[in-house]
Scaffold this motif. Structure first.
Motif, PDB file in Angstrom:
ATOM      1  N   ALA A  52      14.126 -56.823 -94.028  1.00  0.00           N
ATOM      2  CA  ALA A  52      14.476 -56.810 -95.254  1.00  0.00           C
ATOM      3  C   ALA A  52      14.783 -58.132 -96.154  1.00  0.00           C
ATOM      4  N   VAL A  53      15.373 -58.930 -95.423  1.00  0.00           N
ATOM      5  CA  VAL A  53      15.571 -60.557 -95.875  1.00  0.00           C
ATOM      6  C   VAL A  53      14.143 -61.056 -96.001  1.00  0.00           C
ATOM      7  N   GLU A  54      13.237 -60.872 -95.095  1.00  0.00           N
ATOM      8  CA  GLU A  54      11.633 -61.367 -95.420  1.00  0.00           C
ATOM      9  C   GLU A  54      11.267 -60.834 -96.221  1.00  0.00           C
ATOM     10  N   LYS A  55      11.150 -59.655 -96.576  1.00  0.00           N
ATOM     11  CA  LYS A  55      10.492 -58.931 -97.672  1.00  0.00           C
ATOM     12  C   LYS A  55      11.058 -59.349 -98.929  1.00  0.00           C
ATOM     13  N   ARG A  56      12.477 -59.676 -99.141  1.00  0.00           N
ATOM     14  CA  ARG A  56      12.896 -60.109-100.429  1.00  0.00           C
ATOM     15  C   ARG A  56      12.456 -61.620-100.719  1.00  0.00           C
ATOM     16  N   PHE A  57      12.521 -62.334 -99.571  1.00  0.00           N
ATOM     17  CA  PHE A  57      11.937 -63.593 -99.828  1.00  0.00           C
ATOM     18  C   PHE A  57      10.340 -63.647-100.323  1.00  0.00           C
ATOM     19  N   GLU A  58       9.766 -62.757 -99.685  1.00  0.00           N
ATOM     20  CA  GLU A  58       8.399 -62.539-100.053  1.00  0.00           C
ATOM     21  C   GLU A  58       8.165 -62.271-101.556  1.00  0.00           C
ATOM     22  N   ARG A  59       8.982 -61.182-101.759  1.00  0.00           N
ATOM     23  CA  ARG A  59       8.691 -60.724-103.388  1.00  0.00           C
ATOM     24  C   ARG A  59       9.003 -61.894-104.475  1.00  0.00           C
ATOM     25  N   GLU A  60      10.019 -62.609-103.960  1.00  0.00           N
ATOM     26  CA  GLU A  60      10.573 -63.552-104.837  1.00  0.00           C
ATOM     27  C   GLU A  60       9.563 -64.635-104.831  1.00  0.00           C
ATOM     28  N   LEU A  61       8.986 -65.061-103.706  1.00  0.00           N
ATOM     29  CA  LEU A  61       7.903 -66.041-103.678  1.00  0.00           C
ATOM     30  C   LEU A  61       6.516 -65.804-104.321  1.00  0.00           C
ATOM     31  N   ASN A  62       6.156 -64.301-104.266  1.00  0.00           N
ATOM     32  CA  ASN A  62       5.223 -63.891-105.035  1.00  0.00           C
ATOM     33  C   ASN A  62       5.194 -63.962-106.542  1.00  0.00           C
ATOM     34  N   ALA A  63       6.648 -63.675-106.879  1.00  0.00           N
ATOM     35  CA  ALA A  63       6.830 -63.553-108.163  1.00  0.00           C
ATOM     36  C   ALA A  63       6.713 -65.081-108.874  1.00  0.00           C
ATOM     37  N   ALA A  64       7.418 -65.956-108.034  1.00  0.00           N
ATOM     38  CA  ALA A  64       7.434 -67.440-108.511  1.00  0.00           C
ATOM     39  C   ALA A  64       6.184 -67.891-108.575  1.00  0.00           C
ATOM     40  N   LEU A  91       3.244 -76.164-118.905  1.00  0.00           N
ATOM     41  CA  LEU A  91       3.493 -76.989-117.835  1.00  0.00           C
ATOM     42  C   LEU A  91       4.585 -77.317-117.146  1.00  0.00           C
ATOM     43  N   THR A  92       5.561 -77.684-118.015  1.00  0.00           N
ATOM     44  CA  THR A  92       6.794 -78.097-117.653  1.00  0.00           C
ATOM     45  C   THR A  92       7.724 -76.892-116.991  1.00  0.00           C
ATOM     46  N   ASP A  93       7.468 -75.766-117.589  1.00  0.00           N
ATOM     47  CA  ASP A  93       7.875 -74.278-116.887  1.00  0.00           C
ATOM     48  C   ASP A  93       7.272 -74.205-115.564  1.00  0.00           C
ATOM     49  N   LYS A  94       6.061 -74.455-115.820  1.00  0.00           N
ATOM     50  CA  LYS A  94       5.183 -74.377-114.500  1.00  0.00           C
ATOM     51  C   LYS A  94       5.637 -75.029-113.326  1.00  0.00           C
ATOM     52  N   LYS A  95       6.307 -76.347-113.612  1.00  0.00           N
ATOM     53  CA  LYS A  95       6.547 -77.380-112.587  1.00  0.00           C
ATOM     54  C   LYS A  95       8.041 -76.894-112.133  1.00  0.00           C
ATOM     55  N   ARG A  96       8.775 -76.166-112.757  1.00  0.00           N
ATOM     56  CA  ARG A  96       9.983 -75.344-112.287  1.00  0.00           C
ATOM     57  C   ARG A  96       9.694 -74.441-111.416  1.00  0.00           C
ATOM     58  N   PHE A  97       8.671 -73.510-111.515  1.00  0.00           N
ATOM     59  CA  PHE A  97       8.291 -72.388-110.846  1.00  0.00           C
ATOM     60  C   PHE A  97       7.700 -73.002-109.590  1.00  0.00           C
ATOM     61  N   ASP A  98       7.091 -74.158-109.639  1.00  0.00           N
ATOM     62  CA  ASP A  98       6.401 -74.501-108.483  1.00  0.00           C
ATOM     63  C   ASP A  98       7.394 -75.303-107.677  1.00  0.00           C
ATOM     64  N   ASP A  99       8.429 -75.610-108.223  1.00  0.00           N
ATOM     65  CA  ASP A  99       9.616 -76.232-107.308  1.00  0.00           C
ATOM     66  C   ASP A  99      10.174 -75.108-106.559  1.00  0.00           C
ATOM     67  N   LYS A 100      10.417 -74.046-107.475  1.00  0.00           N
ATOM     68  CA  LYS A 100      11.086 -72.900-106.751  1.00  0.00           C
ATOM     69  C   LYS A 100      10.096 -72.086-105.753  1.00  0.00           C
ATOM     70  N   VAL A 101       8.928 -72.057-105.847  1.00  0.00           N
ATOM     71  CA  VAL A 101       7.921 -71.541-104.708  1.00  0.00           C
ATOM     72  C   VAL A 101       8.021 -72.430-103.537  1.00  0.00           C
ATOM     73  N   SER A 102       8.256 -73.944-103.821  1.00  0.00           N
ATOM     74  CA  SER A 102       8.302 -74.609-102.460  1.00  0.00           C
ATOM     75  C   SER A 102       9.658 -74.346-101.877  1.00  0.00           C
ATOM     76  N   LYS A 103      10.674 -74.078-102.655  1.00  0.00           N
ATOM     77  CA  LYS A 103      12.020 -73.861-101.650  1.00  0.00           C
ATOM     78  C   LYS A 103      12.152 -72.468-101.216  1.00  0.00           C
ATOM     79  N   ILE A 104      11.364 -71.465-102.000  1.00  0.00           N
ATOM     80  CA  ILE A 104      11.572 -70.065-101.587  1.00  0.00           C
ATOM     81  C   ILE A 104      10.421 -69.883-100.268  1.00  0.00           C
TER      82      ILE A 104
END
Length: 228
Positions: A52-64, A91-104
């Motif tokens: 369930a934890v894996e799936k949650r991170f997967e959903r957050e990753l796909n969303a980001a 592009l600035t907001d894209k960079k924020r989501f790119d960083d989020k993708v890396s963390k997630i």
């Protein structure tokens, strides 16, 4: 405390001794299987939670990732429309989501590795439990055979093969003696019957002789009467 904790708590060197002291191995087998089933339920629950934890991170990753892709497309549209500032903001907001993708992504990779490991361990455990349950009937049959052999050994040790042979010899002698007595009784009975037969024959002959004498006397009397 599980049965394994009770066994291994005293040390591996004493495990075999502890097992030898168990009076009913069949009950012990069933107890082990029950406790393994409980452990299996716990591992299954832990694996389910980790998945369930894996799936949650997967959903957050796909969303980001989707938002990063969306902001990139929006920046392209803004530039195409001549709005460089709006493209910059996208592009600035894209960079924020790119960083989020890396963390997630790091969290997702770790969660997935844990899930894969737990799923493999759970599968191995299920296979082992299934194998143990399949072996249960064989183990119980072996235990029952061992009990039967133990009882036979106890009987044989109490009586002994030599004593058994002596008992059978005595029984054989007694049977032969009974047979001899029966034959002797039959012989005596036959002798008694033979004596009775002889006596009957003698009495018959005596009776026949008396009749003949009486008949001769009557004949003589008749002859005398004729002569007179």
């Amino acid at each position: 405390m599980s049965v394994f904790d009770r066994l291994f708590r005293i040390g591996k060197a004493n495990v075999n001794h502890a097992i030898d002291k168990m009076e009913d191995p069949v009950k012990m087998i069933d107890q082990i299987l029950r406790e393994i089933d409980k452990d299996l339920e716990k591992v299954t629950a832990a694996t389910t939670s980790q998945i369930a934890v894996e799936k949650r991170f997967e959903r957050e990753l796909n969303a980001a990732k989707e938002m990063a892709e969306k902001r990139e497309q929006q920046a392209i549209q803004a530039l195409s429309g001549g709005d460089e500032q709006l493209a910059r903001e996208a592009l600035t907001d894209k960079k924020r989501f790119d960083d989020k993708v890396s963390k997630i992504q790091a969290s997702y990779d770790q969660a997935k590795a844990s899930s894969d490991r737990l799923k493999q361990q759970l599968q191995d455990m299920k296979e082992r439990v299934a194998e143990m349950k399949t072996q249960r009937s064989t183990l119980i049959a072996q235990a029952e055979a061992a009990k039967a052999q133990e009882k036979i050994n106890q009987v044989m040790s109490n009586v002994g093969t030599e004593d058994l042979g002596a008992v059978f010899t005595k029984m054989e002698d007694k049977i032969l003696k009974m047979r001899d007595q029966a034959e002797a009784a039959q012989t005596l009975a036959n002798e008694g019957q033979e004596l009775d037969r002889k006596m009957d024959q003698l009495l018959k002959e005596t009776r026949d002789s008396a009749v003949e004498d009486e008949l001769a006397k009557l004949k003589a009397d008749l002859e005398n009467n004729k002569s007179s």
